[in-house]
Design a protein around this motif. Structure first.
Motif, PDB file in Angstrom:
ATOM      1  N   LEU A 162       0.847  -1.190   0.000  1.00 25.19           N
ATOM      2  CA  LEU A 162       0.000   0.000   0.000  1.00 25.19           C
ATOM      3  C   LEU A 162       0.880   1.236   0.000  1.00 25.19           C
ATOM      4  O   LEU A 162       1.852   1.322   0.753  1.00 25.19           O
ATOM      5  CB  LEU A 162      -0.896  -0.005   1.243  1.00 25.19           C
ATOM      6  CG  LEU A 162      -1.839   1.183   1.432  1.00 25.19           C
ATOM      7  CD1 LEU A 162      -2.944   1.174   0.378  1.00 25.19           C
ATOM      8  CD2 LEU A 162      -2.449   1.169   2.831  1.00 25.19           C
ATOM      9  N   ASP A 163       0.520   2.214  -0.846  1.00 25.99           N
ATOM     10  CA  ASP A 163       1.226   3.488  -0.807  1.00 25.99           C
ATOM     11  C   ASP A 163       0.225   4.634  -0.782  1.00 25.99           C
ATOM     12  O   ASP A 163      -0.979   4.436  -0.948  1.00 25.99           O
ATOM     13  CB  ASP A 163       2.195   3.635  -1.993  1.00 25.99           C
ATOM     14  CG  ASP A 163       1.498   3.546  -3.341  1.00 25.99           C
ATOM     15  OD1 ASP A 163       0.287   3.865  -3.421  1.00 25.99           O
ATOM     16  OD2 ASP A 163       2.147   3.171  -4.327  1.00 25.99           O
ATOM     17  N   GLY A 164       0.720   5.848  -0.552  1.00 24.06           N
ATOM     18  CA  GLY A 164      -0.152   7.004  -0.471  1.00 24.06           C
ATOM     19  C   GLY A 164      -0.679   7.203   0.930  1.00 24.06           C
ATOM     20  O   GLY A 164      -0.156   6.659   1.913  1.00 24.06           O
ATOM     21  N   ASP A 165      -1.749   7.982   1.038  1.00 26.94           N
ATOM     22  CA  ASP A 165      -2.379   8.241   2.327  1.00 26.94           C
ATOM     23  C   ASP A 165      -3.875   8.012   2.227  1.00 26.94           C
ATOM     24  O   ASP A 165      -4.373   7.535   1.202  1.00 26.94           O
ATOM     25  CB  ASP A 165      -2.084   9.670   2.811  1.00 26.94           C
ATOM     26  CG  ASP A 165      -2.491  10.723   1.777  1.00 26.94           C
ATOM     27  OD1 ASP A 165      -3.448  10.479   1.004  1.00 26.94           O
ATOM     28  OD2 ASP A 165      -1.860  11.798   1.740  1.00 26.94           O
ATOM     29  N   GLU A 166      -4.607   8.338   3.276  1.00 31.70           N
ATOM     30  CA  GLU A 166      -6.042   8.052   3.301  1.00 31.70           C
ATOM     31  C   GLU A 166      -6.794   8.766   2.180  1.00 31.70           C
ATOM     32  O   GLU A 166      -7.777   8.245   1.651  1.00 31.70           O
ATOM     33  CB  GLU A 166      -6.629   8.456   4.650  1.00 31.70           C
ATOM     34  CG  GLU A 166      -8.112   8.122   4.789  1.00 31.70           C
ATOM     35  CD  GLU A 166      -8.659   8.476   6.154  1.00 31.70           C
ATOM     36  OE1 GLU A 166      -9.852   8.238   6.382  1.00 31.70           O
ATOM     37  OE2 GLU A 166      -7.874   8.986   6.984  1.00 31.70           O
ATOM     38  N   GLN A 167      -6.337   9.948   1.797  1.00 28.87           N
ATOM     39  CA  GLN A 167      -7.036  10.713   0.772  1.00 28.87           C
ATOM     40  C   GLN A 167      -6.759  10.206  -0.642  1.00 28.87           C
ATOM     41  O   GLN A 167      -7.571  10.397  -1.546  1.00 28.87           O
ATOM     42  CB  GLN A 167      -6.631  12.193   0.870  1.00 28.87           C
ATOM     43  CG  GLN A 167      -6.964  12.837   2.204  1.00 28.87           C
ATOM     44  CD  GLN A 167      -8.425  12.683   2.564  1.00 28.87           C
ATOM     45  OE1 GLN A 167      -9.315  12.927   1.741  1.00 28.87           O
ATOM     46  NE2 GLN A 167      -8.695  12.283   3.804  1.00 28.87           N
ATOM     47  N   SER A 168      -5.632   9.553  -0.818  1.00 23.09           N
ATOM     48  CA  SER A 168      -5.275   9.033  -2.144  1.00 23.09           C
ATOM     49  C   SER A 168      -4.326   7.849  -1.957  1.00 23.09           C
ATOM     50  O   SER A 168      -3.140   8.037  -1.717  1.00 23.09           O
ATOM     51  CB  SER A 168      -4.616  10.125  -2.986  1.00 23.09           C
ATOM     52  OG  SER A 168      -4.239   9.627  -4.260  1.00 23.09           O
ATOM     53  N   TRP A 169      -4.864   6.635  -2.059  1.00 22.23           N
ATOM     54  CA  TRP A 169      -4.064   5.453  -1.811  1.00 22.23           C
ATOM     55  C   TRP A 169      -4.071   4.505  -3.006  1.00 22.23           C
ATOM     56  O   TRP A 169      -4.956   4.544  -3.861  1.00 22.23           O
ATOM     57  CB  TRP A 169      -4.548   4.703  -0.566  1.00 22.23           C
ATOM     58  CG  TRP A 169      -6.019   4.369  -0.541  1.00 22.23           C
ATOM     59  CD1 TRP A 169      -7.018   5.096   0.046  1.00 22.23           C
ATOM     60  CD2 TRP A 169      -6.662   3.235  -1.154  1.00 22.23           C
ATOM     61  NE1 TRP A 169      -8.227   4.484  -0.152  1.00 22.23           N
ATOM     62  CE2 TRP A 169      -8.045   3.342  -0.879  1.00 22.23           C
ATOM     63  CE3 TRP A 169      -6.208   2.161  -1.894  1.00 22.23           C
ATOM     64  CZ2 TRP A 169      -8.973   2.405  -1.344  1.00 22.23           C
ATOM     65  CZ3 TRP A 169      -7.123   1.216  -2.355  1.00 22.23           C
ATOM     66  CH2 TRP A 169      -8.484   1.348  -2.064  1.00 22.23           C
TER      67      TRP A 169
END
Length: 219
Positions: A162-169
């Motif tokens: 998994l990469d990115g954060d909660e707003q854009s993963w």
């Protein structure tokens, strides 16, 4: 007396039909089962921990009970000169019912309800039991386990990252079993919070599909 050559011909025909169904069904079942893992919703995540990781994502997605969305799917097929585009609607009802209704370029539907897959094409309906296709039944069962927040079920079939954060993963699934590697090489899922945006499936034969999903109000 039935000649051996006739028996072999019937067996070869049966095997050919079986193989044709698997080539058609597996990518679609992969897509449907991914949607069972990642239902469509605007519900907010209730977790207090601000860290964003796979466990957070799985818990957030597993809370969804129903969903409705429109989709646009673009399939790139090796033997065709240009991609094939289709569009329609998706309906999800927890824990294991999902329907894909294709409206364009032609009307057809695929309903996955427990272990029964119902296909409707050109006015003809066909119901199939996944128990007859153990190659994919066990695979789908393992994915469905994630609805209960069981990350380990998914990891029995895939290596996750998994990469990115909660707003854009972005979640990448790489098959770890040889049987699945012969069908699918990689699955890319992208979203925001617990809203699914795209699913990309790369097949071992060189074909691929990209579905873009837009959430709609649940009817």
């Amino acid at each position: 007396m039935i000649k051996t050559s006739m028996i072999k011909t019937k067996m070869n025909k049966s095997e050919a039909i079986h193989a044709k169904f698997l080539r058609f069904a597996i990518p679609n079942l992969l897509l449907l089962s991914m949607l069972l893992v990642s239902p469509i919703s605007h519900a907010e995540r209730s977790l207090n921990d601000s860290a964003w990781n796979i466990d957070q994502l799985m818990q957030s997605l597993s809370a969804i009970r129903s969903g409705h969305a429109s989709f646009v799917e673009i399939k790139s097929i090796a033997i065709l000169d240009k991609p094939v585009e289709s569009s329609g609607e998706l309906f999800y009802s927890a824990p294991d019912r999902l329907e894909k209704r294709t409206l364009k370029p032609k009307t057809e539907s695929m309903l996955l309800d427990k272990d029964i897959l119902t296909l409707e094409q050109r006015g003809k309906k066909r119901a199939l039991s996944l128990q007859s296709y153990p190659e994919i039944a066990a695979f789908i069962d393992s994915i469905r386990g994630t609805l209960a927040g069981d990350r380990k079920s998914l990891e029995r079939t895939y290596k996750l990252s998994l990469d990115g954060d909660e707003q854009s993963w972005g979640l990448v699934l790489l098959p770890i079993e040889d049987k699945m590697k012969k069908v699918v090489t990689k699955i890319n899922i992208a979203g925001s919070g617990n809203v699914l945006r795209t699913i990309e499936i790369k097949q071992a034969d060189g074909d691929s599909s990209l579905m873009t999903i837009t959430p709609l109000p649940v009817p």
